[in-house]
Design a protein around this motif. Structure first.
Motif, PDB file in Angstrom:
ATOM      1  N   THR A 188       0.812  -1.220   0.000  1.00 14.96           N
ATOM      2  CA  THR A 188       0.000   0.000   0.000  1.00 14.96           C
ATOM      3  C   THR A 188       0.841   1.264   0.000  1.00 14.96           C
ATOM      4  O   THR A 188       0.319   2.353  -0.233  1.00 14.96           O
ATOM      5  CB  THR A 188      -0.946   0.032   1.208  1.00 14.96           C
ATOM      6  N   GLY A 189       2.132   1.143   0.307  1.00  9.43           N
ATOM      7  CA  GLY A 189       2.978   2.331   0.310  1.00  9.43           C
ATOM      8  C   GLY A 189       4.080   2.256   1.348  1.00  9.43           C
ATOM      9  O   GLY A 189       4.415   1.185   1.866  1.00  9.43           O
ATOM     10  N   THR A 190       4.638   3.434   1.657  1.00 15.43           N
ATOM     11  CA  THR A 190       5.715   3.567   2.643  1.00 15.43           C
ATOM     12  C   THR A 190       5.261   4.551   3.713  1.00 15.43           C
ATOM     13  O   THR A 190       4.791   5.647   3.396  1.00 15.43           O
ATOM     14  CB  THR A 190       7.003   4.080   1.978  1.00 15.43           C
ATOM     15  N   TYR A 191       5.424   4.166   4.991  1.00 13.77           N
ATOM     16  CA  TYR A 191       4.927   4.978   6.090  1.00 13.77           C
ATOM     17  C   TYR A 191       5.978   5.051   7.192  1.00 13.77           C
ATOM     18  O   TYR A 191       6.655   4.059   7.490  1.00 13.77           O
ATOM     19  CB  TYR A 191       3.639   4.388   6.670  1.00 13.77           C
ATOM     20  N   LEU A 192       6.083   6.226   7.797  1.00 11.17           N
ATOM     21  CA  LEU A 192       6.978   6.430   8.930  1.00 11.17           C
ATOM     22  C   LEU A 192       6.146   6.724  10.167  1.00 11.17           C
ATOM     23  O   LEU A 192       5.307   7.630  10.160  1.00 11.17           O
ATOM     24  CB  LEU A 192       7.929   7.594   8.660  1.00 11.17           C
ATOM     25  N   GLY A 193       6.362   5.948  11.225  1.00 12.84           N
ATOM     26  CA  GLY A 193       5.661   6.155  12.481  1.00 12.84           C
ATOM     27  C   GLY A 193       6.618   6.573  13.575  1.00 12.84           C
ATOM     28  O   GLY A 193       7.720   6.015  13.702  1.00 12.84           O
ATOM     29  N   ARG A 194       6.209   7.557  14.366  1.00 15.90           N
ATOM     30  CA  ARG A 194       7.038   8.044  15.473  1.00 15.90           C
ATOM     31  C   ARG A 194       6.164   8.288  16.691  1.00 15.90           C
ATOM     32  O   ARG A 194       4.950   8.478  16.574  1.00 15.90           O
ATOM     33  CB  ARG A 194       7.742   9.359  15.088  1.00 15.90           C
ATOM     34  N   GLY A 203      -0.676  -2.016   6.888  1.00 15.68           N
ATOM     35  CA  GLY A 203      -1.092  -0.642   6.694  1.00 15.68           C
ATOM     36  C   GLY A 203      -0.753   0.299   7.835  1.00 15.68           C
ATOM     37  O   GLY A 203      -0.209  -0.092   8.874  1.00 15.68           O
ATOM     38  N   PRO A 204      -1.078   1.585   7.657  1.00 10.44           N
ATOM     39  CA  PRO A 204      -0.687   2.617   8.622  1.00 10.44           C
ATOM     40  C   PRO A 204      -1.325   2.466   9.996  1.00 10.44           C
ATOM     41  O   PRO A 204      -0.726   2.847  10.994  1.00 10.44           O
ATOM     42  CB  PRO A 204      -1.121   3.918   7.939  1.00 10.44           C
ATOM     43  N   ALA A 205      -2.537   1.925  10.078  1.00 13.86           N
ATOM     44  CA  ALA A 205      -3.161   1.749  11.391  1.00 13.86           C
ATOM     45  C   ALA A 205      -2.389   0.733  12.227  1.00 13.86           C
ATOM     46  O   ALA A 205      -2.196   0.912  13.437  1.00 13.86           O
ATOM     47  CB  ALA A 205      -4.616   1.312  11.234  1.00 13.86           C
ATOM     48  N   THR A 246       3.013   9.093   8.916  1.00 14.14           N
ATOM     49  CA  THR A 246       2.956   9.853   7.677  1.00 14.14           C
ATOM     50  C   THR A 246       3.471   9.026   6.512  1.00 14.14           C
ATOM     51  O   THR A 246       4.324   8.147   6.700  1.00 14.14           O
ATOM     52  CB  THR A 246       3.789  11.153   7.785  1.00 14.14           C
ATOM     53  N   ASP A 247       2.930   9.316   5.316  1.00  9.41           N
ATOM     54  CA  ASP A 247       3.464   8.694   4.112  1.00  9.41           C
ATOM     55  C   ASP A 247       4.422   9.641   3.395  1.00  9.41           C
ATOM     56  O   ASP A 247       4.912   9.327   2.313  1.00  9.41           O
ATOM     57  CB  ASP A 247       2.339   8.254   3.170  1.00  9.41           C
ATOM     58  N   GLU A 248       4.699  10.792   4.009  1.00 11.86           N
ATOM     59  CA  GLU A 248       5.687  11.727   3.476  1.00 11.86           C
ATOM     60  C   GLU A 248       6.993  11.515   4.248  1.00 11.86           C
ATOM     61  O   GLU A 248       7.264  12.175   5.256  1.00 11.86           O
ATOM     62  CB  GLU A 248       5.192  13.160   3.607  1.00 11.86           C
ATOM     63  N   VAL A 249       7.787  10.586   3.777  1.00 10.97           N
ATOM     64  CA  VAL A 249       8.985  10.158   4.486  1.00 10.97           C
ATOM     65  C   VAL A 249      10.171  11.022   4.057  1.00 10.97           C
ATOM     66  O   VAL A 249      10.488  11.084   2.861  1.00 10.97           O
ATOM     67  CB  VAL A 249       9.282   8.674   4.203  1.00 10.97           C
ATOM     68  N   PRO A 250      10.827  11.698   4.988  1.00 16.62           N
ATOM     69  CA  PRO A 250      11.995  12.515   4.648  1.00 16.62           C
ATOM     70  C   PRO A 250      13.217  11.643   4.365  1.00 16.62           C
ATOM     71  O   PRO A 250      13.991  11.310   5.265  1.00 16.62           O
ATOM     72  CB  PRO A 250      12.195  13.380   5.895  1.00 16.62           C
ATOM     73  N   LEU A 251      13.401  11.266   3.114  1.00 18.73           N
ATOM     74  CA  LEU A 251      14.404  10.271   2.757  1.00 18.73           C
ATOM     75  C   LEU A 251      15.831  10.722   3.054  1.00 18.73           C
ATOM     76  O   LEU A 251      16.723   9.883   3.254  1.00 18.73           O
ATOM     77  CB  LEU A 251      14.271   9.917   1.271  1.00 18.73           C
TER      78      LEU A 251
END
Length: 315
Positions: free
Chosen positions: A232-238, A265-267, A301-306
């Motif tokens: 489904t994508g790439t997600y970063l959790g903090r 998924g993100p959940a 977030t799916d906006e990962v600061p690469l």
């Protein structure tokens, strides 16, 4: 039901000390004793979340009997495989600034018959499991392909596989397409054979494990959070953590949180991060209960600061 497999379980003794000084008598200010091993910790966290779990593990000697009793006291069902060698005992020492010193014993060597019995016990319970979490190092006597055999048999029984191991055992299991693998940054760097300095490096390494067979990668990055890469994508959790008391079992608690929230998924990532953040604020290898969780402190977030540099680069 979440079934866990811990080929090298332990009895974990944890001590809190004012400071650890080599060669001196150190008086502990706190202590606790828990059944241990990565899969055992996952079962403990799953049970604390109110979800049914079954722990499959080899047990031997007085230490093994104590591990079984402690698990029973926590209401965790156990499918033991009796072995000749004694179950190991591990020690961790936590200092007030969060520094943790761990001494892990090697554990007993399993005979070919004990290895086969452990594999057969997992297979016997696979059909009843929604997820099978295979966790930790392999003891002496088990070939690196042992987890690969578990993945193959469990998929045939219809169960999904979460794999938390490293080195040759991880690489050997990837062609069997485990549903999720959960390396930390060091284990991920070892798997791809290069250092990881940024989140972009972590993402590339996770993509490489997926190319080798992993359906999803949940990478634990310490203070930098967790990165999930799946279809489904790439997600970063903090999550915000005010005080770190012990990180023993924190990754296992994260995996439990991920699985009890569906494992995709993100959940599920948010649940993993909440469980891991709660665990590091508890003593020893204590597993969080729902009351310990702070989901409001978690961001996904799916906006990962690469280009973001890792706090602790992995060599």
């Amino acid at each position: 039901m979440i079934l866990t497999v811990t080929p090298n379980p332990s009895l974990d003794r944890a001590y809190e000390v004012p400071a650890l000084t080599r060669g001196e008598v150190v008086r502990a200010t706190g202590e606790r004793m828990d059944p241990g091993g990565k899969g055992v910790n996952v079962s403990r966290a799953v049970a604390a979340a109110g979800v049914r779990t079954l722990a499959v593990l080899p047990l031997g000697g007085a230490t093994g009997a104590l591990v079984a009793r402690l698990l029973d006291e926590q209401g965790i069902d156990v499918a033991p495989v009796q072995v000749t060698g004694a179950t190991r005992a591990n020690i961790s020492v936590a200092e007030p600034d969060g520094t943790l010193t761990k001494i892990n014993a090697p554990g007993p060597a399993l005979t070919p018959a004990e290895s086969a019995a452990l594999l057969d016990t997992v297979a016997a319970h696979s059909a009843a499991a929604d997820w099978i979490a295979c966790c930790g190092s392999l003891p002496r006597g088990l070939a690196p392909s042992w987890y690969a055999d578990v993945v193959r048999r469990s998929h045939a029984a219809g169960a999904r596989i979460a794999l938390d191991t490293c080195g040759p055992a991880l690489l050997a299991a990837l062609p069997g397409r485990p549903d999720v693998v959960k390396p930390n940054a060091t284990e991920l760097a070892e798997a791809v054979g290069r250092p990881l300095a940024t989140l972009g490096d972590v993402l590339k390494a996770a993509d490489e494990l997926r190319e080798r067979g992993a359906r999803a990668v949940l990478a634990s990055l310490g203070a930098d959070g967790q990165l999930l890469v799946d279809d489904t994508g790439t997600y970063l959790g903090r999550a915000r953590v005010d005080l770190v008391r012990s990180n023993v079992g924190a990754g296992d608690s994260s995996l439990a949180g991920f699985l009890v929230a569906g494992g995709a998924g993100p959940a599920a990532l948010a649940s993993a991060v909440a469980h891991g953040a709660a665990a590091v604020q508890l003593p020893g290898s204590a597993m969080p209960t729902p009351a310990d969780l702070a989901p409001g402190a978690v961001t996904v977030t799916d906006e990962v600061p690469l280009d973001l540099a890792l706090t602790e680069p992995a060599a």
